[in-house]
Design a protein around this motif. Structure first.
Motif, mmCIF file in Angstrom:
data_model
loop_
_atom_site.group_PDB
_atom_site.id
_atom_site.type_symbol
_atom_site.label_atom_id
_atom_site.label_comp_id
_atom_site.label_asym_id
_atom_site.label_seq_id
_atom_site.Cartn_x
_atom_site.Cartn_y
_atom_site.Cartn_z
ATOM 1 N N GLY A 165 46.620 -25.657 49.901
ATOM 2 C CA GLY A 165 48.025 -25.310 49.965
ATOM 3 C C GLY A 165 48.287 -23.819 50.063
ATOM 4 O O GLY A 165 49.383 -23.364 49.718
ATOM 5 N N GLY A 166 47.302 -23.048 50.493
ATOM 6 C CA GLY A 166 47.498 -21.620 50.649
ATOM 7 C C GLY A 166 47.578 -20.851 49.351
ATOM 8 O O GLY A 166 47.963 -19.683 49.343
ATOM 9 N N ARG A 167 47.199 -21.482 48.235
ATOM 10 C CA ARG A 167 47.272 -20.787 46.954
ATOM 11 C C ARG A 167 46.091 -19.826 46.800
ATOM 12 O O ARG A 167 45.012 -20.070 47.327
ATOM 13 N N ASP A 168 46.321 -18.731 46.055
ATOM 14 C CA ASP A 168 45.236 -17.791 45.794
ATOM 15 C C ASP A 168 44.530 -18.179 44.504
ATOM 16 O O ASP A 168 44.937 -19.116 43.804
ATOM 17 N N VAL A 169 43.478 -17.433 44.162
ATOM 18 C CA VAL A 169 42.649 -17.820 43.016
ATOM 19 C C VAL A 169 43.394 -17.649 41.699
ATOM 20 O O VAL A 169 43.032 -18.257 40.695
ATOM 21 N N VAL A 170 44.428 -16.812 41.688
ATOM 22 C CA VAL A 170 45.208 -16.669 40.455
ATOM 23 C C VAL A 170 46.081 -17.894 40.224
ATOM 24 O O VAL A 170 46.274 -18.348 39.098
ATOM 25 N N GLN A 171 46.602 -18.453 41.331
ATOM 26 C CA GLN A 171 47.463 -19.632 41.216
ATOM 27 C C GLN A 171 46.672 -20.908 40.971
ATOM 28 O O GLN A 171 47.208 -21.867 40.419
ATOM 29 N N ILE A 172 45.398 -20.903 41.416
ATOM 30 C CA ILE A 172 44.585 -22.113 41.255
ATOM 31 C C ILE A 172 43.982 -22.101 39.862
ATOM 32 O O ILE A 172 42.977 -21.444 39.607
ATOM 33 N N LYS A 173 44.602 -22.764 38.975
ATOM 34 C CA LYS A 173 44.106 -22.841 37.607
ATOM 35 C C LYS A 173 44.057 -24.298 37.166
ATOM 36 O O LYS A 173 44.916 -25.094 37.551
ATOM 37 N N PRO A 174 43.076 -24.668 36.353
ATOM 38 C CA PRO A 174 43.039 -26.046 35.866
ATOM 39 C C PRO A 174 44.215 -26.307 34.921
ATOM 40 O O PRO A 174 44.717 -25.395 34.256
ATOM 41 N N THR A 175 44.626 -27.521 34.870
ATOM 42 C CA THR A 175 45.721 -27.890 33.965
ATOM 43 C C THR A 175 45.250 -27.818 32.515
ATOM 44 O O THR A 175 44.050 -27.761 32.226
ATOM 45 N N LYS A 176 46.208 -27.813 31.598
ATOM 46 C CA LYS A 176 45.872 -27.763 30.182
ATOM 47 C C LYS A 176 45.066 -28.985 29.762
ATOM 48 O O LYS A 176 44.171 -28.896 28.925
ATOM 49 N N GLU A 177 45.398 -30.152 30.370
ATOM 50 C CA GLU A 177 44.664 -31.373 30.003
ATOM 51 C C GLU A 177 43.195 -31.264 30.395
ATOM 52 O O GLU A 177 42.301 -31.624 29.617
ATOM 53 N N LYS A 178 42.925 -30.725 31.607
ATOM 54 C CA LYS A 178 41.535 -30.602 32.044
ATOM 55 C C LYS A 178 40.789 -29.565 31.215
ATOM 56 O O LYS A 178 39.616 -29.743 30.892
ATOM 57 N N SER A 179 41.480 -28.462 30.871
ATOM 58 C CA SER A 179 40.838 -27.458 30.027
ATOM 59 C C SER A 179 40.468 -28.038 28.672
ATOM 60 O O SER A 179 39.377 -27.785 28.145
ATOM 61 N N ALA A 180 41.379 -28.831 28.110
ATOM 62 C CA ALA A 180 41.085 -29.462 26.822
ATOM 63 C C ALA A 180 39.929 -30.448 26.950
ATOM 64 O O ALA A 180 39.088 -30.559 26.048
ATOM 65 N N LEU A 181 39.849 -31.159 28.097
ATOM 66 C CA LEU A 181 38.750 -32.099 28.310
ATOM 67 C C LEU A 181 37.414 -31.367 28.393
ATOM 68 O O LEU A 181 36.406 -31.817 27.851
ATOM 69 N N TRP A 182 37.413 -30.202 29.057
ATOM 70 C CA TRP A 182 36.181 -29.418 29.120
ATOM 71 C C TRP A 182 35.736 -28.973 27.736
ATOM 72 O O TRP A 182 34.569 -29.061 27.385
ATOM 73 N N ARG A 183 36.679 -28.477 26.962
ATOM 74 C CA ARG A 183 36.326 -28.005 25.624
ATOM 75 C C ARG A 183 35.797 -29.134 24.751
ATOM 76 O O ARG A 183 34.899 -28.935 23.929
ATOM 77 N N ASP B 126 29.207 -26.095 36.352
ATOM 78 C CA ASP B 126 28.728 -24.903 37.017
ATOM 79 C C ASP B 126 29.778 -24.373 37.988
ATOM 80 O O ASP B 126 29.744 -23.222 38.388
ATOM 81 N N GLN B 127 30.677 -25.271 38.420
ATOM 82 C CA GLN B 127 31.735 -24.890 39.348
ATOM 83 C C GLN B 127 33.065 -25.292 38.717
ATOM 84 O O GLN B 127 33.109 -26.204 37.898
ATOM 85 N N TYR B 128 34.138 -24.602 39.093
ATOM 86 C CA TYR B 128 35.418 -24.985 38.516
ATOM 87 C C TYR B 128 36.198 -25.839 39.506
ATOM 88 O O TYR B 128 36.092 -25.693 40.706
ATOM 89 N N GLU B 129 37.006 -26.768 38.931
ATOM 90 C CA GLU B 129 37.777 -27.674 39.763
ATOM 91 C C GLU B 129 38.994 -26.961 40.308
ATOM 92 O O GLU B 129 39.556 -26.075 39.689
ATOM 93 N N VAL B 130 39.421 -27.386 41.472
ATOM 94 C CA VAL B 130 40.570 -26.804 42.124
ATOM 95 C C VAL B 130 41.573 -27.900 42.389
ATOM 96 O O VAL B 130 41.235 -28.939 42.952
ATOM 97 N N GLY B 131 42.822 -27.658 41.984
ATOM 98 C CA GLY B 131 43.882 -28.620 42.280
ATOM 99 C C GLY B 131 43.655 -29.931 41.574
ATOM 100 O O GLY B 131 43.075 -30.016 40.503
ATOM 101 N N ASP B 132 44.127 -30.974 42.238
ATOM 102 C CA ASP B 132 44.036 -32.303 41.637
ATOM 103 C C ASP B 132 42.863 -33.103 42.180
ATOM 104 O O ASP B 132 42.552 -34.170 41.658
ATOM 105 N N GLY B 133 42.209 -32.584 43.232
ATOM 106 C CA GLY B 133 41.118 -33.347 43.810
ATOM 107 C C GLY B 133 39.822 -33.143 43.059
ATOM 108 O O GLY B 133 39.767 -32.521 42.010
#
Length: 616
Positions: free
Chosen positions: A172-190, A222-229
């Motif tokens: 969607g043309g977003r930059d790396v600052v805009q591409i951030k995991p959601t709070k739910e995914k961050s909590a799942l990682w932790r 090892d890699q971070y997720e982008v968006g919802d995919g």
């Protein structure tokens, strides 16, 4: 033109333009300064009022028709120019004069031509380019986006993209600052990460892991997720590393031995001294500090009272240091002792006469010693080291009297030679500062902070009321002692870094080792000017801090060489007399030397070999 006549302006050409009858027309009011319509004001253009434009045919001659035609063309031209003042696209073929008009208003005849007045100066080969600005954070975000995802926004048209269009559509043309995991995914990682553990437990269950705690499936993170995919994209500063299967086992790592993690005490504070001489006291109970008088040379006469000559042969060699020599200093005035220091962190006192033996070793630094300096009386001396400490030693018994440190590496240490301030010394540090310490209180009493790089040399001049410093910033500064503002600053474009210095015995000059393989001379008086007639060349110093010394009578100057030579010049003529191969068969650089203060032709050299050689 007829319109001009109608306004009351008479033609200067009485023959070409017939005058109209003044009786037929009423008196016309003369307007010296016609009103300008401000609504049609444009950058660089003025629209003429209608009274200036002839609207019907006149019986004027041909050249008036040309003026009328030109005026109409100008009017149409101006109307096209003013059709849309906010448009950035030209709707007509603009002339060079139009494109180089001033930014606003007509040309000011009292200003020189330049930007904003007349023809602009070209700032690019093809014309004038306007400056534009982009914030550092925006640039950084777009740069990281291009590095990671292969696309970025077009700077000239921010709604468009350049680069990998497939990734543009995917993210969607977003930059790396805009591409951030959601709070739910961050909590799942932790939640999938191991616990940090208890810091008091070293190994076993509940052992402290801290920032090294792993995830349950390392490869998944090892890699971070982008968006919802489910797409994974590496971060800009990460590399994809395929994990070795042998490391994926659950077997705990073996604990490190206690010796590997044991903290050792600060050895720089554990000073020791060892006497190596054959006897510490003579038959009268005197130590090696006593100036011997049973020699064929008087060591108590005034320094520089005898004529000097260039040495030619090797008379003695001292070996004890295990690493390169970093400084050599004869005992003040008498020269019956020699102080040496080396990269092994040790300083040594040698006997110059009699048995020429090693007398004492001073151990207290755990890294290479950078510089040493005797007190004017010779009773104490200073050592500076890469362990960031400066230490004051008792020359006679080897005791460490004082420790000084600013947390930075001292490159050069110098006692104040005057009797009034002999309890103080200066140190040139790696953090651009010159610091002044009082040896009685151990406190820092002054700081000289004007250099822009590490300080290399400190030389007292003018009866020790002033001193000159040089630095890696390729400048020379002169100071009044105790006043932290330089009285002279010399930094010429052709100057190189001045790495070593030695004063002339007459007190009028200071010689400096320059980074361009020459020795340059500056005055030590009020002007501090360079003496361009005195330049000593023929040796190579590149890459080393090569020492040099002027003979006590001021007749010769000697310098080391990176090829292992000791080079001698005549001070007056600048002519090189000859070179001595002082660096051994391997040709190791000669970095340290000193001229004996009482002998006619005795010089000591040392360098990368770690061997001290005595020449006559």
């Amino acid at each position: 033109m007829s319109a001009l006549l109608g306004l009351g302006y008479d033609s200067s050409d009485d023959d070409s333009v017939p005058k109209t009858s003044t009786s037929a027309t009423p008196a016309t009011k003369i307007v010296a300064a016609p009103e300008v319509n401000t609504e049609v004001w444009s950058p660089g253009l003025l629209r003429l009022p209608p009274s200036f434009l002839p609207m019907k045919k006149s019986s004027a001659p041909h050249h008036d028709d040309q003026i009328r035609l030109t005026t109409r063309q100008d009017q149409a031209h101006m109307q096209m120019t003013l059709a849309n003042t906010s448009s950035q696209a030209l709707t007509y073929n603009a002339t060079y004069d139009d494109m180089t008009r001033p930014a606003a208003g007509p040309i000011n005849p009292f200003k020189p031509a330049g930007p904003g007045n007349g023809i602009k100066r070209k700032n690019v080969p093809t014309g004038f380019a306007e400056e534009t600005a982009i914030s550092e954070s925006t640039f950084s975000a777009q740069h990281r986006t291009f590095q990671s995802l292969g696309y970025t926004r077009n700077p000239t048209q921010p709604d468009q993209f350049v680069g990998n269009m497939e990734n543009v559509a995917q993210f969607g043309g977003r930059d790396v600052v805009q591409i951030k995991p959601t709070k739910e995914k961050s909590a799942l990682w932790r939640a999938k990460r191991q616990r940090k553990g208890d810091s008091s437990v070293v190994e076993g269950d509940g052992a402290y892991l801290g920032p090294w705690a792993k995830y349950q499936n390392d490869q998944e993170f090892d890699q971070y997720e982008v968006g919802d995919g489910d797409d994974h994209v590496l971060a800009s500063d990460e590399e994809f590393v395929e994990e070795d299967e042998t490391l994926a086992t659950d077997a705990p790592m073996p604990a490190m031995s206690k010796e590997a993690t044991d903290y050792q005490g600060d050895t720089s504070k554990a000073e020791t001294s060892e006497f190596h001489g054959s006897e510490q006291f003579d038959y009268q109970g005197r130590t090696y500090m006593h100036v011997p008088q049973d020699l064929d040379v008087d060591l108590r006469k005034e320094v520089g009272s005898v004529k000097n000559y260039v040495p030619k042969k090797l008379v003695h060699t001292w070996k004890s240091h295990t690493k390169p020599i970093t400084s050599l200093r004869f005992f003040p005035n008498s020269g019956h002792l020699l102080l040496s220091s080396a990269a092994d962190g040790k300083a040594k006192i040698w006997d110059v006469y009699h048995q020429r033996e090693l007398l004492r070793t001073f151990s207290g630094h755990n890294k290479a010693i950078t510089d040493t300096d005797f007190h004017p009386t010779g009773k104490t001396f200073l050592t500076g080291s890469f362990d960031r400490n400066i230490k004051l030693w008792d020359t006679e018994y080897g005791k460490c009297i004082g420790r000084f440190s600013t947390g930075k590496t001292p490159h050069v240490v110098r006692f104040n030679p005057s009797a009034e301030h002999s309890h103080e010394f200066l140190a040139g540090m790696s953090d651009k500062k010159i610091v002044q310490f009082d040896t009685r209180s151990g406190e820092l009493v002054q700081e000289y902070d004007h250099h822009l790089a590490a300080v290399n040399t400190i030389t007292f001049v003018d009866d020790n009321r002033r001193f000159i410093t040089t630095s890696d910033d390729k400048s020379l500064r002169a100071w009044e002692y105790g006043i932290p503002v330089p009285i002279k600053f010399i930094a010429e474009p052709y100057m190189f870094a001045l790495t070593r210095a030695t004063p002339h015995p007459n007190g009028k000059y200071v010689a400096f080792q320059s980074g361009d393989n020459q020795i340059v001379v500056y005055g030590a008086t009020d002007k501090f000017r360079q003496n361009r007639k005195k330049s000593f060349r023929g040796h190579n110093t590149s890459g080393y801090g090569i020492d040099m010394k002027i003979s006590p009578d001021g007749q010769f100057i000697v310098s080391g060489d990176s090829a292992g030579f000791a080079c001698f010049w005549d001070w007056k003529t600048g002519k090189m007399y000859h070179k001595i191969q002082a660096g051994g068969k391997e040709g190791g650089a000669v970095t340290c030397l000193d001229w004996h203060p009482q002998e006619t032709s005795k010089v000591v050299t040392g360098g990368l070999e770690g061997v001290i050689k005595y020449w006559d």
